[in-house]
Design a protein around this motif. Structure first.
Motif, PDB file in Angstrom:
ATOM      1  N   ASP A  81       0.863  -1.184   0.000  1.00  0.00           N
ATOM      2  CA  ASP A  81       0.000   0.000   0.000  1.00  0.00           C
ATOM      3  C   ASP A  81       0.899   1.233   0.000  1.00  0.00           C
ATOM      4  O   ASP A  81       1.497   1.574   1.029  1.00  0.00           O
ATOM      5  CB  ASP A  81      -0.901  -0.020   1.234  1.00  0.00           C
ATOM      6  CG  ASP A  81      -1.824   1.191   1.310  1.00  0.00           C
ATOM      7  OD1 ASP A  81      -1.796   2.033   0.381  1.00  0.00           O
ATOM      8  OD2 ASP A  81      -2.564   1.310   2.308  1.00  0.00           O
ATOM      9  N   PRO A 150      -0.117  -3.563   5.638  1.00  0.00           N
ATOM     10  CA  PRO A 150      -1.379  -2.923   5.248  1.00  0.00           C
ATOM     11  C   PRO A 150      -2.451  -2.990   6.336  1.00  0.00           C
ATOM     12  O   PRO A 150      -2.581  -3.988   7.045  1.00  0.00           O
ATOM     13  CB  PRO A 150      -1.809  -3.722   4.008  1.00  0.00           C
ATOM     14  CG  PRO A 150      -0.558  -4.329   3.482  1.00  0.00           C
ATOM     15  CD  PRO A 150       0.298  -4.608   4.679  1.00  0.00           C
ATOM     16  N   SER A 152      -5.789  -2.391   5.514  1.00  0.00           N
ATOM     17  CA  SER A 152      -7.089  -2.696   4.918  1.00  0.00           C
ATOM     18  C   SER A 152      -7.491  -4.152   5.163  1.00  0.00           C
ATOM     19  O   SER A 152      -6.651  -5.051   5.295  1.00  0.00           O
ATOM     20  CB  SER A 152      -7.069  -2.411   3.413  1.00  0.00           C
ATOM     21  OG  SER A 152      -6.116  -3.228   2.772  1.00  0.00           O
ATOM     22  N   GLU A 153      -8.803  -4.363   5.196  1.00  0.00           N
ATOM     23  CA  GLU A 153      -9.351  -5.683   5.506  1.00  0.00           C
ATOM     24  C   GLU A 153      -8.936  -6.735   4.483  1.00  0.00           C
ATOM     25  O   GLU A 153      -8.749  -7.904   4.816  1.00  0.00           O
ATOM     26  CB  GLU A 153     -10.874  -5.587   5.582  1.00  0.00           C
ATOM     27  CG  GLU A 153     -11.550  -6.877   6.026  1.00  0.00           C
ATOM     28  CD  GLU A 153     -13.056  -6.722   6.172  1.00  0.00           C
ATOM     29  OE1 GLU A 153     -13.743  -7.752   6.293  1.00  0.00           O
ATOM     30  OE2 GLU A 153     -13.532  -5.573   6.165  1.00  0.00           O
ATOM     31  N   GLU A 154      -8.776  -6.330   3.214  1.00  0.00           N
ATOM     32  CA  GLU A 154      -8.416  -7.301   2.175  1.00  0.00           C
ATOM     33  C   GLU A 154      -7.025  -7.886   2.391  1.00  0.00           C
ATOM     34  O   GLU A 154      -6.697  -8.946   1.844  1.00  0.00           O
ATOM     35  CB  GLU A 154      -8.492  -6.651   0.792  1.00  0.00           C
ATOM     36  CG  GLU A 154      -7.512  -5.513   0.588  1.00  0.00           C
ATOM     37  CD  GLU A 154      -7.630  -4.886  -0.791  1.00  0.00           C
ATOM     38  OE1 GLU A 154      -7.606  -5.642  -1.787  1.00  0.00           O
ATOM     39  OE2 GLU A 154      -7.761  -3.650  -0.862  1.00  0.00           O
ATOM     40  N   TRP A 155      -6.192  -7.205   3.179  1.00  0.00           N
ATOM     41  CA  TRP A 155      -4.843  -7.691   3.462  1.00  0.00           C
ATOM     42  C   TRP A 155      -4.735  -8.294   4.867  1.00  0.00           C
ATOM     43  O   TRP A 155      -3.633  -8.547   5.343  1.00  0.00           O
ATOM     44  CB  TRP A 155      -3.839  -6.546   3.340  1.00  0.00           C
ATOM     45  CG  TRP A 155      -3.634  -6.042   1.942  1.00  0.00           C
ATOM     46  CD1 TRP A 155      -4.115  -4.871   1.420  1.00  0.00           C
ATOM     47  CD2 TRP A 155      -2.915  -6.683   0.892  1.00  0.00           C
ATOM     48  NE1 TRP A 155      -3.729  -4.741   0.115  1.00  0.00           N
ATOM     49  CE2 TRP A 155      -2.993  -5.843  -0.241  1.00  0.00           C
ATOM     50  CE3 TRP A 155      -2.214  -7.890   0.793  1.00  0.00           C
ATOM     51  CZ2 TRP A 155      -2.395  -6.169  -1.451  1.00  0.00           C
ATOM     52  CZ3 TRP A 155      -1.622  -8.211  -0.417  1.00  0.00           C
ATOM     53  CH2 TRP A 155      -1.711  -7.360  -1.520  1.00  0.00           C
ATOM     54  N   GLN A 156      -5.863  -8.540   5.517  1.00  0.00           N
ATOM     55  CA  GLN A 156      -5.821  -8.999   6.907  1.00  0.00           C
ATOM     56  C   GLN A 156      -5.127 -10.352   7.050  1.00  0.00           C
ATOM     57  O   GLN A 156      -4.335 -10.561   7.981  1.00  0.00           O
ATOM     58  CB  GLN A 156      -7.235  -9.078   7.489  1.00  0.00           C
ATOM     59  CG  GLN A 156      -7.241  -9.450   8.970  1.00  0.00           C
ATOM     60  CD  GLN A 156      -8.619  -9.315   9.594  1.00  0.00           C
ATOM     61  OE1 GLN A 156      -9.515  -8.700   9.024  1.00  0.00           O
ATOM     62  NE2 GLN A 156      -8.799  -9.910  10.768  1.00  0.00           N
ATOM     63  N   GLN A 203      -3.083   6.096  11.958  1.00  0.00           N
ATOM     64  CA  GLN A 203      -2.965   6.632  10.615  1.00  0.00           C
ATOM     65  C   GLN A 203      -3.007   8.158  10.636  1.00  0.00           C
ATOM     66  O   GLN A 203      -3.347   8.810   9.647  1.00  0.00           O
ATOM     67  CB  GLN A 203      -4.063   6.051   9.725  1.00  0.00           C
ATOM     68  CG  GLN A 203      -3.978   4.523   9.618  1.00  0.00           C
ATOM     69  CD  GLN A 203      -4.978   3.933   8.650  1.00  0.00           C
ATOM     70  OE1 GLN A 203      -4.960   4.217   7.446  1.00  0.00           O
ATOM     71  NE2 GLN A 203      -5.879   3.092   9.166  1.00  0.00           N
TER      72      GLN A 203
END
Length: 300
Positions: A81, A150, A152-156, A203
């Motif tokens: 990211d 990352p 984000s949820e897609e990289w959890q 963040q």
């Protein structure tokens, strides 16, 4: 797995079955041990590549006149990211790329980066692609090495399960690590557990700057983290530890009955080098030129 729909479900089914029928599973992180043990009932062994011939020794990082030099934050590899790099740039913009009287530089090793946060004068060293030894040396000249994970949820799954090769590379440099990512990330937990550096889950650029500057300005805390890096290299990444974990991976169901008879079993480990697993499950290295695997076969 990165796949959805019927194909993803089918692959997940086969993967789950493979995990459940396995007597032992080699994994790369503590996060995988926890996840696979709970989800599949696996008997997991952490098996990570050893650091061999590390060029940076504790004596080479003895206190010198670094306080008169710029502060450097190192990074090697690629970003999942790019927003995390830009967040770091925004944090450094807040302090005018200086901590105290020392200018801050970011040293970047890799072949592709995209910058969006360069709205102020900044100091970035682009080193291009380098060999592993060159990378370790260049990172050893930094004060802190940046490891973004990352949010984000897609990289959890990646955050929870992986143990980035970046972290091994950073440890080989002998410098503390800055893990920037969610607190559930395996790398963040490892950093906190071993004290090899600092972590930040915010963040907010102001909070990022606060975490980094307070660490770099606290000499006692910094030197302790640097000392912990060398201890972790011995405790987790030495060749001795790798041989021991490799032996454990093959123990019990397959080897115990054979070793009970007092025999040792030769197993291949890397080109030209082998290890003898003794009946007490200790190991001894020996050399068989140009041979990769020898002497071990079984049927399940």
């Amino acid at each position: 797995m990165g796949l959805t729909g019927s194909v993803g479900k089918l692959l997940q089914k086969y993967f789950s079955e493979a995990m459940r029928i396995s007597d032992r599973v080699a994994v790369v992180s503590e996060g995988m041990v926890e996840e696979y043990s709970q989800k599949y009932g696996c008997n997991c062994v952490i098996l990570r590549h050893a650091m061999r011939n590390t060029t940076v020794k504790p004596d080479s990082l003895a206190p010198d006149n670094r306080e008169n030099n710029p502060l450097r934050i190192g990074f090697a590899g690629t970003f999942y990211d790019m927003g995390q790099l830009n967040m770091l740039l925004e944090a450094l913009n807040l302090c005018g790329w200086k901590i105290g009287d020392r200018p801050i530089f970011i040293r970047m090793i890799g072949n592709w980066f995209r910058f969006n946060g360069m709205s102020f004068p900044c100091n970035i060293e682009l080193m291009g692609w380098r060999s592993t030894d060159e990378t370790s040396h260049l990172l050893s000249e930094c004060d802190l090495n940046f490891l973004p994970i990352p949010f984000s949820e897609e990289w959890q799954d990646l955050a929870v399960l992986c143990f980035p090769t970046k972290l091994s590379t950073y440890l080989s440099s002998g410098r503390p690590v800055f893990v920037y990512g969610p607190d559930y990330a395996s790398s963040a937990k490892f950093c906190k557990q071993t004290g090899i550096g600092i972590t930040c889950t915010s963040q907010n650029p102001e909070q990022i700057l606060k975490v980094v500057s307070s660490f770099l300005c606290d000499q006692e805390r910094y030197h302790q983290a640097r000392s912990n890096v060398f201890q972790v290299r011995e405790d987790y990444f030495s060749l001795c530890v790798m041989k021991r974990q490799f032996a454990r991976f093959f123990l019990q169901h397959y080897l115990q009955s054979y070793c009970a008879a007092g025999h040792g079993i030769r197993v291949g480990f890397c080109a030209g080098e082998h290890y003898l697993i003794r009946p007490d499950f200790s190991t001894q290295s020996f050399v068989l030129p140009r041979t990769l695997i020898c002497g071990l076969r079984w049927h399940v």
